[in-house]
Write a protein that holds these residues in place. Structure first.
Motif, PDB file in Angstrom:
ATOM      1  N   VAL A  27       1.089  -1.273   0.075  1.00 12.18           N
ATOM      2  CA  VAL A  27       0.100   0.003   0.200  1.00 12.18           C
ATOM      3  C   VAL A  27       0.976   1.591  -0.239  1.00 12.18           C
ATOM      4  O   VAL A  27       0.822   2.134  -1.003  1.00 12.18           O
ATOM      5  CB  VAL A  27      -1.256   0.078   0.855  1.00 12.18           C
ATOM      6  CG1 VAL A  27      -1.994   1.423   1.657  1.00 12.18           C
ATOM      7  CG2 VAL A  27      -2.251  -0.894   1.494  1.00 12.18           C
ATOM      8  N   THR A  28       1.454   1.029   1.212  1.00 10.88           N
ATOM      9  CA  THR A  28       2.453   2.420   0.933  1.00 10.88           C
ATOM     10  C   THR A  28       3.618   2.822   0.369  1.00 10.88           C
ATOM     11  O   THR A  28       3.740   3.846  -1.119  1.00 10.88           O
ATOM     12  CB  THR A  28       3.613   2.597   2.138  1.00 10.88           C
ATOM     13  OG1 THR A  28       4.138   1.227   2.055  1.00 10.88           O
ATOM     14  CG2 THR A  28       2.886   2.531   3.809  1.00 10.88           C
ATOM     15  N   TRP A  29       3.860   2.031  -0.845  1.00 14.17           N
ATOM     16  CA  TRP A  29       4.944   2.148  -2.079  1.00 14.17           C
ATOM     17  C   TRP A  29       4.254   1.755  -3.147  1.00 14.17           C
ATOM     18  O   TRP A  29       4.372   3.185  -4.582  1.00 14.17           O
ATOM     19  CB  TRP A  29       5.504   1.389  -2.536  1.00 14.17           C
ATOM     20  CG  TRP A  29       6.552   0.983  -1.799  1.00 14.17           C
ATOM     21  CD1 TRP A  29       7.261  -0.230  -0.631  1.00 14.17           C
ATOM     22  CD2 TRP A  29       8.372   1.381  -1.868  1.00 14.17           C
ATOM     23  NE1 TRP A  29       8.883   0.166  -0.266  1.00 14.17           N
ATOM     24  CE2 TRP A  29       8.945   0.659  -0.993  1.00 14.17           C
ATOM     25  CE3 TRP A  29       8.746   2.862  -3.017  1.00 14.17           C
ATOM     26  CZ2 TRP A  29      10.797   1.104  -0.887  1.00 14.17           C
ATOM     27  CZ3 TRP A  29       9.760   2.629  -2.769  1.00 14.17           C
ATOM     28  CH2 TRP A  29      11.074   2.817  -2.305  1.00 14.17           C
ATOM     29  N   LEU A  32       3.466   6.137  -2.616  1.00 15.48           N
ATOM     30  CA  LEU A  32       4.562   6.903  -3.044  1.00 15.48           C
ATOM     31  C   LEU A  32       4.591   6.890  -4.688  1.00 15.48           C
ATOM     32  O   LEU A  32       4.685   8.013  -5.666  1.00 15.48           O
ATOM     33  CB  LEU A  32       5.869   5.576  -2.478  1.00 15.48           C
ATOM     34  CG  LEU A  32       7.046   6.810  -2.442  1.00 15.48           C
ATOM     35  CD1 LEU A  32       7.128   8.308  -2.383  1.00 15.48           C
ATOM     36  CD2 LEU A  32       8.158   6.174  -2.064  1.00 15.48           C
ATOM     37  N   GLY A  33       4.341   5.208  -5.747  1.00 15.47           N
ATOM     38  CA  GLY A  33       4.149   5.570  -6.635  1.00 15.47           C
ATOM     39  C   GLY A  33       3.573   7.117  -7.247  1.00 15.47           C
ATOM     40  O   GLY A  33       4.026   7.075  -8.289  1.00 15.47           O
ATOM     41  N   PHE A  34       2.382   6.532  -6.920  1.00 18.89           N
ATOM     42  CA  PHE A  34       1.098   7.830  -7.779  1.00 18.89           C
ATOM     43  C   PHE A  34       1.391   9.227  -7.525  1.00 18.89           C
ATOM     44  O   PHE A  34       1.399   9.597  -7.881  1.00 18.89           O
ATOM     45  CB  PHE A  34       0.041   7.243  -6.622  1.00 18.89           C
ATOM     46  CG  PHE A  34      -0.929   6.061  -7.211  1.00 18.89           C
ATOM     47  CD1 PHE A  34      -1.242   6.386  -8.921  1.00 18.89           C
ATOM     48  CD2 PHE A  34      -1.386   5.285  -5.900  1.00 18.89           C
ATOM     49  CE1 PHE A  34      -1.481   5.065  -9.555  1.00 18.89           C
ATOM     50  CE2 PHE A  34      -1.656   4.412  -6.936  1.00 18.89           C
ATOM     51  CZ  PHE A  34      -2.715   3.728  -8.358  1.00 18.89           C
ATOM     52  N   ALA A  35       2.744   9.082  -6.282  1.00 15.10           N
ATOM     53  CA  ALA A  35       2.999  10.585  -5.692  1.00 15.10           C
ATOM     54  C   ALA A  35       4.227  10.843  -6.531  1.00 15.10           C
ATOM     55  O   ALA A  35       3.957  11.880  -6.912  1.00 15.10           O
ATOM     56  CB  ALA A  35       3.500  10.747  -3.780  1.00 15.10           C
ATOM     57  N   ILE A  36       5.360   9.975  -7.192  1.00 16.84           N
ATOM     58  CA  ILE A  36       6.592  10.239  -7.445  1.00 16.84           C
ATOM     59  C   ILE A  36       5.517  10.798  -9.249  1.00 16.84           C
ATOM     60  O   ILE A  36       6.302  11.625  -9.908  1.00 16.84           O
ATOM     61  CB  ILE A  36       6.679   8.864  -8.276  1.00 16.84           C
ATOM     62  CG1 ILE A  36       7.334   9.460  -6.847  1.00 16.84           C
ATOM     63  CG2 ILE A  36       8.140   9.484  -8.954  1.00 16.84           C
ATOM     64  CD1 ILE A  36       8.798   7.623  -5.933  1.00 16.84           C
ATOM     65  N   VAL A  37       5.005   9.652  -9.647  1.00 19.89           N
ATOM     66  CA  VAL A  37       4.009  10.451 -11.337  1.00 19.89           C
ATOM     67  C   VAL A  37       3.960  11.456 -11.338  1.00 19.89           C
ATOM     68  O   VAL A  37       3.925  12.222 -11.626  1.00 19.89           O
ATOM     69  CB  VAL A  37       2.980   9.089 -11.413  1.00 19.89           C
ATOM     70  CG1 VAL A  37       2.496   9.186 -12.573  1.00 19.89           C
ATOM     71  CG2 VAL A  37       3.809   7.549 -11.303  1.00 19.89           C
ATOM     72  N   VAL A  38       2.763  11.818 -10.074  1.00 21.23           N
ATOM     73  CA  VAL A  38       1.666  13.163  -9.848  1.00 21.23           C
ATOM     74  C   VAL A  38       3.020  14.102  -9.974  1.00 21.23           C
ATOM     75  O   VAL A  38       3.246  15.354 -10.768  1.00 21.23           O
ATOM     76  CB  VAL A  38       1.180  13.360  -8.775  1.00 21.23           C
ATOM     77  CG1 VAL A  38       0.524  14.304  -8.476  1.00 21.23           C
ATOM     78  CG2 VAL A  38      -0.291  12.311  -9.247  1.00 21.23           C
ATOM     79  N   CYS A  72      12.478   4.332   5.453  1.00 23.90           N
ATOM     80  CA  CYS A  72      12.922   3.948   6.954  1.00 23.90           C
ATOM     81  C   CYS A  72      11.435   3.193   6.995  1.00 23.90           C
ATOM     82  O   CYS A  72      11.900   2.271   7.712  1.00 23.90           O
ATOM     83  CB  CYS A  72      12.489   5.021   7.516  1.00 23.90           C
ATOM     84  SG  CYS A  72      13.709   6.679   8.148  1.00 23.90           S
ATOM     85  N   TYR A  73      10.325   2.774   6.261  1.00 21.71           N
ATOM     86  CA  TYR A  73       9.407   1.765   6.682  1.00 21.71           C
ATOM     87  C   TYR A  73      10.249   0.486   5.979  1.00 21.71           C
ATOM     88  O   TYR A  73       9.815  -0.309   6.700  1.00 21.71           O
ATOM     89  CB  TYR A  73       8.012   2.831   6.479  1.00 21.71           C
ATOM     90  CG  TYR A  73       7.487   3.548   7.159  1.00 21.71           C
ATOM     91  CD1 TYR A  73       7.386   2.820   8.088  1.00 21.71           C
ATOM     92  CD2 TYR A  73       6.512   4.508   6.903  1.00 21.71           C
ATOM     93  CE1 TYR A  73       5.914   3.785   9.430  1.00 21.71           C
ATOM     94  CE2 TYR A  73       6.163   5.537   7.108  1.00 21.71           C
ATOM     95  CZ  TYR A  73       5.517   4.897   8.519  1.00 21.71           C
ATOM     96  OH  TYR A  73       4.537   6.029   9.248  1.00 21.71           O
ATOM     97  N   THR A  74      10.629   1.064   5.010  1.00 23.09           N
ATOM     98  CA  THR A  74      11.274  -0.743   4.904  1.00 23.09           C
ATOM     99  C   THR A  74      12.194  -0.916   4.856  1.00 23.09           C
ATOM    100  O   THR A  74      12.191  -2.150   5.619  1.00 23.09           O
ATOM    101  CB  THR A  74      11.462  -0.368   3.301  1.00 23.09           C
ATOM    102  OG1 THR A  74       9.956  -0.106   2.015  1.00 23.09           O
ATOM    103  CG2 THR A  74      11.866  -1.381   2.258  1.00 23.09           C
ATOM    104  N   VAL A  75      13.127  -0.552   5.761  1.00 20.05           N
ATOM    105  CA  VAL A  75      14.064  -1.206   7.189  1.00 20.05           C
ATOM    106  C   VAL A  75      13.056  -1.908   8.104  1.00 20.05           C
ATOM    107  O   VAL A  75      14.423  -2.687   8.074  1.00 20.05           O
ATOM    108  CB  VAL A  75      15.235   0.080   7.093  1.00 20.05           C
ATOM    109  CG1 VAL A  75      16.263  -0.442   7.749  1.00 20.05           C
ATOM    110  CG2 VAL A  75      16.221   0.346   5.988  1.00 20.05           C
TER     111      VAL A  75
END
Length: 224
Positions: A27-29, A32-38, A72-75
């Motif tokens: 969900v979080t990635w 984040l992917g949508f945010a990067i594209v926008v 950080c969440y991924t770590v």
């Protein structure tokens, strides 16, 4: 000071169960992917139109901070974030999960604030309205961060309950967190309220006012 020992912590029951960790990451990635594209599309259109400005720079900064937050969440996920409480080991898993969760607080608050400042600068740029409350949001984050990080001395006591440390009483820490959350929620409400008031006074059509106010009101969903 802590009176318990690390050996008192029970062994993991099902250490191979990732729990909700994969769902959290998916969900979080994805978001984040949508945010990067926008943001990339926004910056591309602004550069093509030669109107790239301060609001775009602040949104890029907010995106970079959010990428740091997600890292950080991924770590923390690799250490076992999302597992049931009974499944990870105390050391090193729970210690590292807690540590990275505290680290992510700073980036998360900063990214949220920078995104709101970017939107404020956009309205300032479009309508020439003098909006002052972006400084209120920035001051709020600057004030919250040290409060969160000074609840234990030494600082390792924040994420390791077995580290001998001087800690605030649990009721005090809970009240601090509750007050911070209340202030952040209040800041969102004030942000929307002040912006709607400003939009209502603009010399534009009612349809445009309703559209702008509705767009601003969507920022309340960041607390859901």
């Amino acid at each position: 000071m802590s009176s318990t020992n690390r050996s008192d912590f029970p062994p993991p029951e099902n250490p191979g169960d990732p729990g909700r960790g994969p769902v959290i990451m998916a969900v979080t990635w994805t978001m984040l992917g949508f945010a990067i594209v926008v943001v990339v599309l926004r910056c591309y259109s602004r550069i093509r139109s030669r109107i790239f400005g301060a609001d775009d720079w602040t949104m890029l900064i907010a995106l970079a901070m959010q990428m740091g937050c997600q890292s950080c969440y991924t770590v923390a996920f690799h250490w076992g974030l999302g597992q049931h409480d009974r499944d990870p080991t105390y050391d090193p898993q729970l210690i590292n999960i807690q540590m990275w969760n505290f680290i992510v607080v700073v980036s998360n608050l900063a990214a949220s604030t920078m995104a709101r400042i970017s939107l404020t600068l956009l309205f300032l740029r479009l309508f020439g309205t003098k909006i002052w409350f972006e400084w209120f949001l920035t001051a709020l984050v600057i004030g919250c961060t040290p409060v969160l990080w000074t609840q234990a001395d030494p600082i390792q006591g924040l994420w390791d309950p077995f580290t001998p440390a001087h800690r605030r009483p649990p009721t005090v820490s809970r009240n601090i967190v509750d007050n911070i959350q209340a202030l952040l929620t209040l800041s969102d409400l004030l942000y929307v309220l002040f912006t709607v008031i400003i939009i209502s006074r603009l010399n534009v059509s009612l349809r445009r006012k309703v559209g702008l106010a509705s767009m601003m009101a969507l920022s309340l969903t960041t607390k859901l």
